[in-house]
Motif scaffolding. Structure first.
Motif, PDB file in Angstrom:
ATOM      1  N   UNK A  77      -9.722   9.697  -1.913  1.00  0.00           N
ATOM      2  CA  UNK A  77      -9.009   8.584  -0.564  1.00  0.00           C
ATOM      3  C   UNK A  77     -10.129   7.826  -0.454  1.00  0.00           C
ATOM      4  N   UNK A 130     -10.760   3.793   8.882  1.00  0.00           N
ATOM      5  CA  UNK A 130     -12.257   2.430   8.061  1.00  0.00           C
ATOM      6  C   UNK A 130     -12.020   3.127   6.535  1.00  0.00           C
ATOM      7  N   UNK A 131     -11.495   4.431   6.405  1.00  0.00           N
ATOM      8  CA  UNK A 131     -11.146   4.873   4.462  1.00  0.00           C
ATOM      9  C   UNK A 131     -10.256   6.206   4.259  1.00  0.00           C
ATOM     10  N   UNK A 132      -9.333   6.136   5.101  1.00  0.00           N
ATOM     11  CA  UNK A 132      -8.325   7.038   5.417  1.00  0.00           C
ATOM     12  C   UNK A 132      -8.649   8.544   5.046  1.00  0.00           C
ATOM     13  N   UNK A 181      -6.954   2.840   6.046  1.00  0.00           N
ATOM     14  CA  UNK A 181      -7.714   1.003   6.340  1.00  0.00           C
ATOM     15  C   UNK A 181      -7.046  -0.070   6.144  1.00  0.00           C
ATOM     16  N   UNK A 182      -7.789  -0.803   5.911  1.00  0.00           N
ATOM     17  CA  UNK A 182      -7.618  -2.458   6.348  1.00  0.00           C
ATOM     18  C   UNK A 182      -7.821  -2.976   4.559  1.00  0.00           C
ATOM     19  N   UNK A 183      -6.660  -3.777   4.915  1.00  0.00           N
ATOM     20  CA  UNK A 183      -6.314  -3.985   3.297  1.00  0.00           C
ATOM     21  C   UNK A 183      -6.449  -6.010   3.273  1.00  0.00           C
ATOM     22  N   UNK A 184      -6.381  -6.781   2.068  1.00  0.00           N
ATOM     23  CA  UNK A 184      -6.187  -7.989   1.647  1.00  0.00           C
ATOM     24  C   UNK A 184      -5.144  -8.933   3.027  1.00  0.00           C
ATOM     25  N   UNK A 185      -4.129  -8.109   2.748  1.00  0.00           N
ATOM     26  CA  UNK A 185      -2.391  -8.828   2.973  1.00  0.00           C
ATOM     27  C   UNK A 185      -2.614  -8.407   4.561  1.00  0.00           C
ATOM     28  N   UNK A 186      -3.206  -7.046   5.002  1.00  0.00           N
ATOM     29  CA  UNK A 186      -2.948  -6.557   6.444  1.00  0.00           C
ATOM     30  C   UNK A 186      -3.593  -8.437   7.457  1.00  0.00           C
ATOM     31  N   UNK A 187      -2.949  -8.525   8.587  1.00  0.00           N
ATOM     32  CA  UNK A 187      -3.381  -9.760   9.573  1.00  0.00           C
ATOM     33  C   UNK A 187      -4.279  -9.313  10.689  1.00  0.00           C
ATOM     34  N   UNK A 235      -9.206  -1.013  -1.782  1.00  0.00           N
ATOM     35  CA  UNK A 235      -7.896  -1.176  -1.235  1.00  0.00           C
ATOM     36  C   UNK A 235      -9.124  -2.201   0.086  1.00  0.00           C
ATOM     37  N   UNK A 295       2.851  -3.844  -4.674  1.00  0.00           N
ATOM     38  CA  UNK A 295       2.397  -3.088  -3.418  1.00  0.00           C
ATOM     39  C   UNK A 295       3.444  -3.461  -2.274  1.00  0.00           C
ATOM     40  N   UNK A 327      -9.610   3.288  -0.448  1.00  0.00           N
ATOM     41  CA  UNK A 327      -9.971   3.153   0.800  1.00  0.00           C
ATOM     42  C   UNK A 327     -10.420   1.253   0.144  1.00  0.00           C
ATOM     43  N   UNK A 364      -5.440  -4.863  -3.230  1.00  0.00           N
ATOM     44  CA  UNK A 364      -4.654  -4.035  -2.717  1.00  0.00           C
ATOM     45  C   UNK A 364      -3.700  -4.015  -4.415  1.00  0.00           C
ATOM     46  N   UNK A 395     -12.250  -5.573   4.881  1.00  0.00           N
ATOM     47  CA  UNK A 395     -11.957  -4.712   6.123  1.00  0.00           C
ATOM     48  C   UNK A 395     -13.328  -4.313   5.666  1.00  0.00           C
ATOM     49  N   UNK A 404       2.361  -0.453   2.233  1.00  0.00           N
ATOM     50  CA  UNK A 404       1.019  -0.358   3.697  1.00  0.00           C
ATOM     51  C   UNK A 404       1.532  -0.732   4.581  1.00  0.00           C
ATOM     52  N   UNK A 459      -3.324  -0.005  -6.179  1.00  0.00           N
ATOM     53  CA  UNK A 459      -2.024   0.104  -6.728  1.00  0.00           C
ATOM     54  C   UNK A 459      -1.844   0.656  -8.871  1.00  0.00           C
ATOM     55  N   UNK A 492      -4.909 -15.149   7.784  1.00  0.00           N
ATOM     56  CA  UNK A 492      -4.179 -14.392   8.006  1.00  0.00           C
ATOM     57  C   UNK A 492      -5.016 -12.954   6.915  1.00  0.00           C
ATOM     58  N   UNK A 493      -5.855 -13.430   5.910  1.00  0.00           N
ATOM     59  CA  UNK A 493      -6.455 -12.134   5.640  1.00  0.00           C
ATOM     60  C   UNK A 493      -7.012 -11.218   6.554  1.00  0.00           C
ATOM     61  N   UNK A 494      -7.350 -10.053   5.508  1.00  0.00           N
ATOM     62  CA  UNK A 494      -8.673  -9.202   6.325  1.00  0.00           C
ATOM     63  C   UNK A 494      -8.916  -8.644   4.627  1.00  0.00           C
TER      64      UNK A 494
END
Lengths: 267, 454
Positions: free
Chosen positions: B165, A195-197, A261-267, B172, A121, B169, B179, B320, A125, B183, B316-318
């Motif tokens: 889609x 939310x879900x893109x 949408x959010x993902x794990x690596x996003x702060x 994700x 990735x 999400x 992520x 969702x 993103x 992918x 520092x991670x999310x």
């Protein structure tokens, strides 16, 4: 009498098949083909049920359950033999450890091609194709000029040069000028729901809100895309724009945060 | 003729004993035991119709200009997948019928699985020694849902693209690996050209093969363990009483197969399903409204609508917000279902094997729990079409969302309490007591008197 009913059902079934053949060779309309097949199957069904109810003996049979569990002696023999076999296998202790290592390495090697399924990735993103100076374009590539949109209207835009790039899709909308004087009322928000893109495609001009048709998240365009209601957990990213000297709209940078949408690596 | 064939085989395989037992095998006559067979037959229809469709479908995401009999899309840029789905609908004799029968049968398949699971659950048929087959059944349920989702996502129309889609999400939103998972599943950031071919191989090979294998295992285990049965005269914990497989039960079962075919063909002929030419091709920036998935995915879609807008920020991670309704909730539900035979045994404090089924009223807490779970999932499913209901009822969608949030918490509690009370009452009475049949007679004085009937 009962035999006659079953016989009639079989005749109807035969006629149904003939109808299907006729329907097939006279254009193959879905309606007639389907109804003919349904008629055939329903008539055959009636014949089978009639046969079972009226023409076959109504006997009852009882099966004894004797297959499980096995007799105690057999179970004891199984347990004992397996125990001694496993002991025999595990006797060379050092080899057992090596066996585990070899099998684990084999499993890891076999699993490795999974890595080929997709690229890493990286920061894909985190960015879109919007850049400083990227011209705002309609899906057909035409640039948007400052007089193009009526107040309270909205269209889908992309950065010129990256038309139809899903990640860069955005909603250009125009609010009354006094609400955004520096851009003559123009604003751009990412069209990807946080939310879900789904595409945030519904602009409710009276309320100045963007709404997602999938799960009904609502974003306030006068409050930097803040969530008004719905399951979205963060606001809709807003693209900084300006009006170029030639009257076209251009971006002054990429979105300040990742879109969609959010993902794990996003702060 | 048949006798000589059987002897020919017996000379070579020694099958006489087995065949005799197989043909005389006892099948309980209660109607609810045929729910599972609906699914077996639906699967057969799905494989047959699906094979036909696969001869014409082109799982290729590359774009072309549409040029076919549906003039409204003339020149529109569509994928080969979408164009071939239209071609097999409009240009292949029988194609549209078979496509519609395939889709309708998929809906019947899932409905039959849920009904069959309900029968097993409410009668305690999952108890020892049938825990293995309960788990095989849960796996089949999950695989069938995946098969349905991958199937209706294939034609690359606008609705299915939006569904994909959302699914991406959800991937994700999986913590830590989400992520990478996304992918690896679709070969890059959404959307990619790999999605359709990968869905295709999953839908026509991986999932049907897995379903066929588990279905075979399911039937082998039933065959080995024999059917359970409701209590009755002559029925014990060590036998099973019913019609012999051959010929009477076989005739009934063939009748059921034909009934499933008849219903699927009638629906396919009369009731339009998924008219993809009306939705148009998928473009990631186009949206459809209203948009609902097939009914068996509705509970997940509804959960996404009702779910809390919480994101968890950790070091520092999310995590969702789709994580709670679309990852955690299904995970918990499936784990509870898988573990249910052991949870149930622990509540009953009962390690014994059972051949006789429970009547639902005789185990009030289990029946009440089942009803509560049903109402919870029902609330989620109804919420999935909240936007359509809002339009017809002239109510703001936000009010409906609030209503369904309350429903999903309150209805299971109320449903549990009512079901429990009713079951306890019925158990005490020994079942629904029919009122005695009487005849009313009018007397000469104008009054009435009752006269009991036999």
């Amino acid at each position: 009498m009962k035999e006659r009913l079953v016989g009639a059902a079989l005749l109807v079934a035969t006629a149904g098949s003939a109808l299907f053949i006729a329907a097939y060779f006279t254009g193959g309309a879905r309606l007639y083909e389907g109804l003919a097949l349904a008629l055939t199957a329903a008539a055959l069904c009636a014949a089978a049920i009639g046969w079972a109810l009226w023409l076959l003996p109504h006997e009852q049979v009882a099966d004894e359950i004797v297959t499980y569990p096995s007799a105690p002696a057999q179970r004891a023999t199984q347990t004992g033999e397996v125990r001694s076999d496993v002991r025999a296998i595990a006797r060379p202790r050092a080899l057992v450890g090596l066996l585990y290592v070899a099998l684990a390495a084999f499993a890891a090697a076999l699993a490795l091609p999974i890595r080929s399924l997709g690229p890493a990735p990286r920061d894909t993103l985190f960015h879109t194709r919007w850049r400083k100076g990227a011209r705002v374009a309609r899906p057909n590539g035409n640039p948007v000029r400052v007089d193009d949109l009526e107040v309270d209207s909205a269209i889908t835009v992309f950065p010129a040069g990256a038309l139809e790039d899903s990640q860069s899709q955005a909603m250009l909308l125009r609010v009354p000028e006094e609400l955004a004087p520096s851009t003559r009322g123009y604003m751009i928000y990412s069209k990807l729901c946080t939310h879900a893109g789904c595409p945030v495609a519904l602009y409710r001009a009276a309320a100045k809100e963007l709404m997602c048709p999938c799960h009904q998240s609502v974003f306030n365009v006068l409050d930097d895309g803040a969530v008004v209601s719905g399951p979205a957990d963060h606001s809709l990213p807003r693209l900084p724009i300006e009006i170029a000297p030639d009257g076209t709209l251009v971006a002054t940078s990429d979105f300040p945060e990742p879109v969609g949408p959010s993902f794990w690596e996003r702060r | 003729m048949i006798e000589r064939l059987l002897l020919w085989v017996d000379d070579r395989l020694g099958t006489a004993h087995f065949v005799r037992h197989a043909l005389r095998k006892a099948f309980p006559d209660h109607w609810s035991f045929m729910l599972g067979e609906i699914n077996l037959y639906a699967f057969v229809i799905l494989v047959a119709t699906g094979t036909f469709l696969a001869f014409f479908f082109d799982p290729n995401a590359a774009k072309i200009a549409y040029d076919g009999p549906y003039r409204l899309l003339d020149g529109t840029r569509v994928s080969h997948a979408y164009a071939s789905a239209l071609a097999l609908s409009f240009e292949v004799n029988g194609g549209l019928l078979i496509r519609q029968v395939h889709h309708w049968t998929a809906l019947i398949f899932l409905a039959g699985i849920v009904a069959h699971m309900g029968r097993i659950f409410f009668t305690g048929a999952f108890r020892k020694p049938r825990e293995i087959n309960w788990i095989v059944g849960i796996a089949l349920f999950g695989l069938a849902m995946l098969a349905g989702f991958t199937g209706y996502s294939l034609p690359d129309d606008l609705l299915s693209g939006i569904g994909l889609r959302i699914a991406d999400s959800v991937a994700l939103a999986v913590p830590v690996i989400g992520t990478w998972l996304s992918f690896f599943l679709i070969g890059g950031a959404f959307p990619t050209d790999r999605i359709i071919p990968r869905l295709f191989i999953a839908h026509v090979y991986l999932l049907p093969a897995a379903i066929a294998a588990l279905l075979a295992l399911h039937l082998v285990i039933v065959w080995r363990q024999k059917h359970s049965q409701f209590p009755g005269p002559g029925r014990t914990e060590h036998n099973v009483v019913g019609s012999p497989l051959f010929p009477r039960y076989a005739a009934k079962s063939i009748g059921l197969l034909l009934a499933v075919i008849a219903v699927a063909c009638a629906l396919g002929a009369l009731v339009q399903i998924n008219p993809i030419w009306l939705w148009g091709p998928y473009e990631p920036w186009n949206a459809a409204n209203p948009a609902q998935p097939d009914w068996y995915v509705g509970w997940l879609e509804g959960a996404l609508r009702l779910g809390p807008a919480w994101a968890l920020h950790l070091w520092g991670h999310t995590v969702a917000s789709p994580f709670w309704p679309a990852v955690l909730l299904p995970l918990v539900l499936f784990l509870v279902l898988i573990a249910w035979p052991w949870i149930d045994a622990a509540i009953r404090k009962d390690p014994a094997s059972h051949q006789l089924l429970d009547l639902p009223r005789n185990v009030p807490w289990r029946t009440a729990f089942g009803v509560a779970l049903f109402l919870f999932v029902l609330g989620l499913t109804l919420a999935a079409s909240g936007d359509v209901q809002a339009r017809y009822l002239h109510v703001p969608i936000t009010s409906l969302t609030t209503l369904y949030r309350i429903f999903c918490i309150a209805a299971p509690l109320v449903g549990f309490a009512i079901t429990y009370a009713l079951a306890v009452e019925l158990r005490a009475m020994g079942g629904v007591r029919k009122a005695p049949r009487v005849r009313l007679r009018r007397t000469a004085e104008g009054g009435f008197e009752e006269e009991p009937l036999p």
